[in-house]
Scaffold this active site. Structure first.
Site, short mmCIF file in Angstrom:
data_model
loop_
_atom_site.label_atom_id
_atom_site.label_comp_id
_atom_site.label_asym_id
_atom_site.label_seq_id
_atom_site.Cartn_x
_atom_site.Cartn_y
_atom_site.Cartn_z
N PHE A 140 1.81 8.14 -1.97
CA PHE A 140 1.20 6.97 -1.32
C PHE A 140 -0.43 6.91 -1.74
CE2 PHE A 140 4.46 7.02 1.96
CZ PHE A 140 5.53 6.70 1.32
N TRP A 172 0.76 -1.35 0.03
CA TRP A 172 0.19 -0.16 0.13
C TRP A 172 0.74 1.25 0.05
CZ3 TRP A 172 -0.74 4.11 3.65
CH2 TRP A 172 -1.90 4.94 3.40
N HIS A 173 2.07 1.17 0.81
CA HIS A 173 2.90 2.36 0.78
C HIS A 173 3.56 2.50 -0.35
CE1 HIS A 173 2.39 2.16 5.04
NE2 HIS A 173 2.59 3.51 5.14
N GLY A 174 3.78 1.83 -1.58
CA GLY A 174 4.47 1.96 -2.79
C GLY A 174 4.82 0.84 -3.41
#
Lengths: 480, 408
Positions: free
Chosen positions: A480, A328-330
Site C-alpha cells: 500500500f 489509498w489502500h490500493g
C-alpha cells in the site's frame, strides 16, 4: 528490507543500535546515522526508487520554506502548498494509480485508448506520501516551523521503522522528538519487548493464517470446475484472513513502535484490540488508528467534519474520506467498494446512534465482526468477481455443499494458532493485560513477572527458528 | 509498574545478549562466504546490478546462517509438538505412516500432455531407421495404491491420472511403454518398502524388481532374452546390506530429522564378477573416470559413511554418483551385449547400475540438468544404440523432462 528477516535481525539491527549508542554524544550525528541507515533499509528492497524519494524530500523541504517565508502573503503560500501537494499526490498517482486508470478507461471505451501501463510500485509509497503531505500542511497551518535542514525532514519521512508500513506519523506529533527525544533504558527495554511481541505476531501467527487464507481464497478464485469451495471452508478462509491481517499489520506496528522506542522515539499506538469492538465506528477507533487520525486531521476536518450546516454535507464529507481511504489502500475496485462498505455502516451507525447504545453487547459484537469480516473478503479478493464468488461460497449459493473435510484439516493443522490467535484478539487478552498491570501484587502477577522474561526469550528463539527455516511470509501492507 | 519494568529489563538484557552474541558469531562465519560472493559478482554499475548483488547477499545470508541445521531441527520439533502433518505451506504432507508426499489441493491437467507423447514418438521415428527400439518406462510415484494413506483430508499429489493419460497417449502414438506400477504392486516387497519415507524415490529393492520387469518386457516385446537362465534376475546372486537410519531424502532434508525421521537404506551389488569403465560429467562440468568391478566403478559408498553430512549427501546417490547430466558405463565383460541409452531422471540411478552387467554399454542423459546439458537429438545423431529407454518419474512428465524432439 523486512523486519522479519535474517539480514535485518542479525546484521542491520545490531550494527544500527551499536553505532547509534556510540554516537550518543551528538543528537545530530545520531539523526544523520538513522537517516543513512534508513536509506540503506529502503534501498535493500527498492534501490531504483531511492533517488526519486530523496528528490521528493528535497522538494518538500524547499516548498515548506517557501510556504513559511510567504505566510503573510496567503496567495503565494497557498499556491506553493497546492503545487507541493499536487507533486506529492502526483508521484503517488503516477506509480500507484495510472495503470488502474488506463485499464478502466480502456474498459469503458471497449478499446485500447491508451496503452497498458505497468510501473513497479515503490514499497511504502502511500505512507511516504502521507508523511510528506502532513509535513507541508503542518507548515502551512503554522503549527510547526519549516525545517531548514532536509536531513530532519528526511528522517521524519524516511525513518526506517515506519517507512514501509507505518504507523502514519503526523509531523506536528513527532517534530519535537526528532531533535529533543530522550533515550532511556526504560524506553529501550519496552522497545525490546514490543519488538519481540510484534515479531512473534508476524512470524508465528500472521504467516500461519496467511497459509490458510491464501490457499482457500485461491481455491475459490480458480473456479468450481477445479474446486468447489464449501460453506465451512469459505468461512474458515475469511476468518483466517481476518486474523492474518490483524496479526500482520499490528505485528508490524508493534515492531515499528518497539524499534522507535529503542531509538528513543515514542510512536503512537496504531491498534487497540479492534476485534473487541461493539460497532464499526468503534472498530475504526481501534484499527489503524494513525491512518484514521491522518484522514480526520487532513481531510475530514478541513472539509468541515461533522460540524457542518446540514446532514448532506456531513454525509458527503464522510463519503469523500472513505472513498479516499479505499483508494489509498490500493488501485482496485475491491478497495473502493471496501471503503464504501465501511462508509455505509458508519453512516448507518451515525444515524441510528448504534455505537452509543448500551446492552446487547453479544449481538453488537457479532454484527461488528460480520461487517468487518465481509469487508476483509472484499479487501483480500483479487477482483470484484472473485469477491462475489467468495460471498456466494460463504452463503452456500454457488451449488457448493456445507461441510468440508479440508476445513476441518485446516483447523486441526493450525488449531493452536487459531485458538491462541482468537484469545489474543479478544477481551480475554485485554483482561489479562489489565491484571498484569494492576498495582496490587497478586500471586498470579508475581508468577507472571518471574516467567515473563523467559517466556519472551522463548518467543524470540522460536521466531529465530521460523526465520531460519524461511517459512511462508508476506507483509500485506507493503503493497500500500 | 516497577516489577513490570524489572521483568522488561531482564528480557532486554537477554534480548541484547542473544542478538549481539549470535550476530557477531554469525557475521564471523558468513563474512568469508559473503566476501567471496561479492568478489565473484564484480562491480556494481547500474540499479540492476545493485539489485542482483543485494539478492545474492540476501541468499547467502539466509543459506549460510549459523546453526541453520539446528534451527531447522528445532522448527521441525515444534511442528511435531503441534501435531502438524502439513509442512511449510503444503510443500509436503506427511501421511498416516510417516511418508512424505507433495501436496495438491486440486488437480491440474497439463494441456500439452499429448504433445509430450508425440515428442517420444518423434524420437522413435528418428532412430527407427537405424534399427533402434524405443520404449518409455514409467516408474510409479508414492501415490500408487496402498503406499500413502491419509486419514486427514490433506490431498497428496496423485500422479496416477496423469500417468494413465500419458501412457494412453503413447499407445495411440505407437510408442512401446512399460508401466512399472503393476510389477511393483504384484511383487513380494511389502508396500511400505517400495518408497522411502523422507524421499520421493523408490527403494533399491523396488528398483531391482523394476530392473527384472524391464528384462522381462524386452524379452516379450523384442524377443531379446538378456537373462536366459534367470541368473541376473535372481536376487540371491547379489549381496545386500541394510544401513539402518542412514538415508535422509530430499524431502527430509527440507524438514529436518526431528520431523521426518530417517530411512533405512539397502545397498544391492552383484556377487558375480564384473568389470566396468565408468565416465560421467557432473552438473559443474567436472569429469569422473573409474574402472573396476560393480562396487568399485558404479558405487560411491562415501555417501553411506557416518562421516558424510547426512543433510548434504543422500545414500540414494550411492548408485552411479546420483543423477548426472551425462554418464557412460562400458561393460568390458560383455562386449556383445546390447547398447542402451537412457534418457532419464534420478529414479534410474539404481536401474542403470543393475542393467549394466547385461549390456555392453549404458549411456545416460539427464534432460533436467541445470547445467552441462547434453543435446538429446544430437547425441542420437552422433551415436548408435540398440535401445533407447526414456525413463521419467510421473512428476517429470512435463515440458522440462521431455524437452527434446519438440514440434518444428
Amino acid at each position: 528490507m523486512l523486519f522479519a528477516s535474517n539480514i535485518f535481525l542479525f546484521y542491520f539491527l545490531p550494527i544500527v543500535l551499536l553505532v547509534y549508542y556510540l554516537l550518543k554524544f551528538s543528537r545530530q550525528m545520531q539523526n544523520i546515522w538513522l537517516f543513512i541507515v534508513s536509506i540503506i533499509f529502503y534501498a535493500w528492497g527498492e534501490p531504483a526508487f531511492v533517488l526519486t524519494l530523496l528528490g521528493s524530500i528535497i522538494l518538500n523541504t524547499l516548498f515548506s520554506i517557501i510556504i513559511e517565508k510567504y505566510r503573510s502573503n496567503t496567495k503565494i503560500s497557498k499556491i506553493a502548498l497546492v503545487i507541493i501537494c499536487t507533486l506529492n499526490i502526483g508521484l503517488l498517482a503516477a506509480f500507484k494509480y495510472i495503470g488502474f486508470i488506463v485499464t478502466n478507461i480502456n474498459a469503458a471505451f471497449g478499446s485500447t485508448v491508451f496503452n497498458e501501463v505497468k510501473i513497479a510500485l515503490p514499497i511504502g509509497i502511500s505512507f511516504f506520501t502521507f508523511h510528506a503531505l502532513s509535513y507541508v500542511i503542518d507548515v502551512y497551518r503554522g503549527t510547526v516551523v519549516a525545517e531548514k535542514n532536509p536531513l530532519n525532514v528526511g528522517l521524519y519521512i524516511f525513518f526506517f521503522p515506519q517507512l514501509v508500513a507505518g504507523p502514519v506519523l503526523q509531523y506536528h506529533g513527532i517534530v519535537d522528538q526528532l531533535k529533543n527525544r530522550k533515550s532511556s533504558w526504560s524506553k529501550f527495554t519496552q522497545g525490546c519487548c514490543r519488538f519481540t511481541f510484534g515479531l512473534g505476531k508476524k512470524l508465528l501467527f500472521a504467516n500461519s493464517f496467511a497459509i490458510v487464507a491464501d490457499r482457500i481464497f485461491d481455491l475459490s478464485a480458480i473456479g468450481q470446475a477445479s474446486y468447489n469451495v464449501p460453506v465451512l471452508l469459505a468461512w474458515v478462509g475469511s476468518i483466517a484472513y481476518t486474523l492474518q491481517i490483524y496479526f500482520d499489520f499490528s505485528g508490524y506496528s508493534d515492531m515499528a513502535i518497539g524499534l522507535g522506542l529503542m531509538f528513543g522515539f515514542e510512536i503512537d499506538e496504531n491498534f487497540d484490540h479492534p476485534y473487541v469492538s461493539l460497532s464499526v465506528t468503534e472498530f475504526w477507533r481501534r484499527w489503524h488508528i494513525s491512518m484514521t487520525n491522518w484522514f480526520r486531521e487532513y481531510v475530514y476536518f478541513p472539509l468541515g467534519g461533522s460540524r457542518v450546516s446540514n446532514t448532506d454535507k456531513m454525509v458527503k464529507n464522510m463519503l469523500i474520506v472513505w472513498l479516499l481511504t479505499g483508494i489509498w489502500h490500493g488501485a482496485a475496485w475491491t478497495f473502493i467498494v471496501w471503503g464504501l462498505w465501511n462508509f455505509l455502516f458508519l453512516l448507518l451507525e451515525r444515524f441510528t446512534n448504534l455505537h452509543k447504545r448500551k446492552g446487547n453487547s453479544a449481538l453488537r459484537h457479532i454484527y461488528t465482526l460480520l461487517v468487518v469480516n465481509f469487508g476483509w473478503v472484499l479487501f483480500r479478493s483479487t477482483n470484484l468477481y472473485n469477491a462475489g464468488k467468495y460471498f456466494l461460497n460463504m452463503f452456500g449459493l454457488n451449488n457448493n455443499g456445507f461441510y468440508s473435510d479440508l476445513a476441518i484439516t485446516f483447523l486441526k493443522e493450525y488449531g493452536v494458532f487459531f485458538v491462541v490467535g482468537i484469545i489474543f484478539c479478544s477481551e480475554i487478552s485485554r483482561g489479562l493485560a489489565k491484571l498484569m498491570e494492576e498495582k496490587k501484587q497478586t500471586i498470579f502477577s508475581k508468577v507472571y513477572g518471574m516467567v515473563y522474561p523467559f517466556m519472551l526469550a522463548s518467543l524470540f528463539i522460536v521466531c529465530i527458528l521460523y526465520l531460519a527455516r524461511g517459512s511462508y511470509s508476506t507483509f500485506i501492507y507493503f503493497n500500500f | 509498574m516497577k516489577s513490570y519494568l524489572n521483568r522488561q529489563s531482564i528480557y532486554a538484557v537477554i534480548f541484547i545478549a542473544v542478538l549481539f552474541s549470535f550476530s557477531i558469531k554469525n557475521i564471523m562465519q558468513e563474512y568469508p562466504i559473503l566476501s567471496q560472493t561479492l568478489q565473484g559478482l564484480g562491480s556494481i554499475d547500474s540499479a540492476e546490478s545493485l539489485k542482483s548483488t543485494i539478492k545474492h547477499v540476501d541468499k547467502n545470508i539466509n543459506d549460510e546462517l549459523l546453526w541453520k541445521k539446528q534451527f531447522m531441527e528445532g522448527y521441525g520439533y515444534l511442528q511435531v509438538l503441534m501435531g502438524k502433518n502439513e509442512f511449510n505451506n503444503f510443500a509436503y504432507v506427511k501421511d498416516d505412516n510417516g511418508f512424505f508426499n507433495y501436496a495438491s489441493l486440486y488437480s491440474k491437467s497439463d494441456p500439452l500432455i499429448e504433445e509430450y507423447a508425440k515428442r517420444i514418438a518423434r524420437l522413435k521415428e528418428s532412430v527407427e531407421k537405424k534399427g533402434t527400439k524405443v520404449m518409455f518406462i514409467s516408474p510409479p510415484s508414492k501415490s500408487i495404491a496402498e503406499v500413502s494413506k491419509n486419514s486427514e483430508e490433506l490431498e497428496i499429489q496423485d500422479h496416477n491420472p496423469l500417468q494413465n493419460e500419458f501412457l494412453y497417449d503413447l499407445y495411440r502414438n505407437g510408442v512401446d511403454y512399460l508401466d512399472l506400477r503393476k510389477p511393483l504392486l504384484q511383487s513380494n516387497i511389502p508396500k511400505q518398502d517400495l518408497f522411502y519415507k523422507t524421499d520421493h524415490h523408490w527403494t533399491s529393492q523396488a528398483a531391482f524388481v523394476s530392473f527384472v520387469a524391464i528384462v522381462e518386457k524386452m524379452k516379450n516385446l523384442y524377443g531379446v532374452d538378456l537373462d536366459t537362465n534367470g541368473f541376473y534376475s535372481n536376487l540371491d546372486n547379489y549381496s545386500q546390506r541394510t544401513y539402518k537410519n542412514n538415508l535422509l531424502g530430499s524431502q527430509g532434508r527440507d524438514t529436518g530429522i526431528n520431523y521426518s525421521g530417517l530411512d533405512d537404506f539397502t545397498l544391492i551389488w552383484p556377487k558375480f564378477p564384473t568389470n566396468f569403465t565408468y565416465d560421467s560429467t557432473d552438473n559443474y562440468g567436472n569429469k569422473v573416470h573409474r574402472e573396476g568391478s560393480f562396487d568399485q566403478s558404479l558405487l560411491t559408498p562415501q555417501a553411506l559413511s557416518h562421516e558424510s553430512d547426512i543433510y548434504e549427501v543422500s545414500s540414494y546417490d550411492t548408485f552411479t554418483d546420483g543423477v548426472r547430466a551425462w554418464n557412460k558405463i562400458v561393460n568390458t565383460n560383455n562386449p556383445k551385449g546390447p547398447k542402451i541409452l537412457m534418457i532419464r531422471d534420478s529414479f534410474s540411478n539404481p536401474l542403470e547400475a543393475f542393467l549394466s552387467p547385461l549390456c555392453s554399454e549404458v549411456d545416460a542423459i539427464w534432460p533436467l540438468a541445470k547445467s552441462g546439458n547434453v543435446d538429446v537429438e544430437k547425441y542420437l545423431q552422433d551415436n548408435e544404440f540398440d535401445y533407447v529407454f526414456v525413463i521419467l518419474y510421473p512428476g517429470n512428465i512435463d515440458g522440462n523432462g521431455i524437452n527434446f524432439f519438440k514440434k518444428n
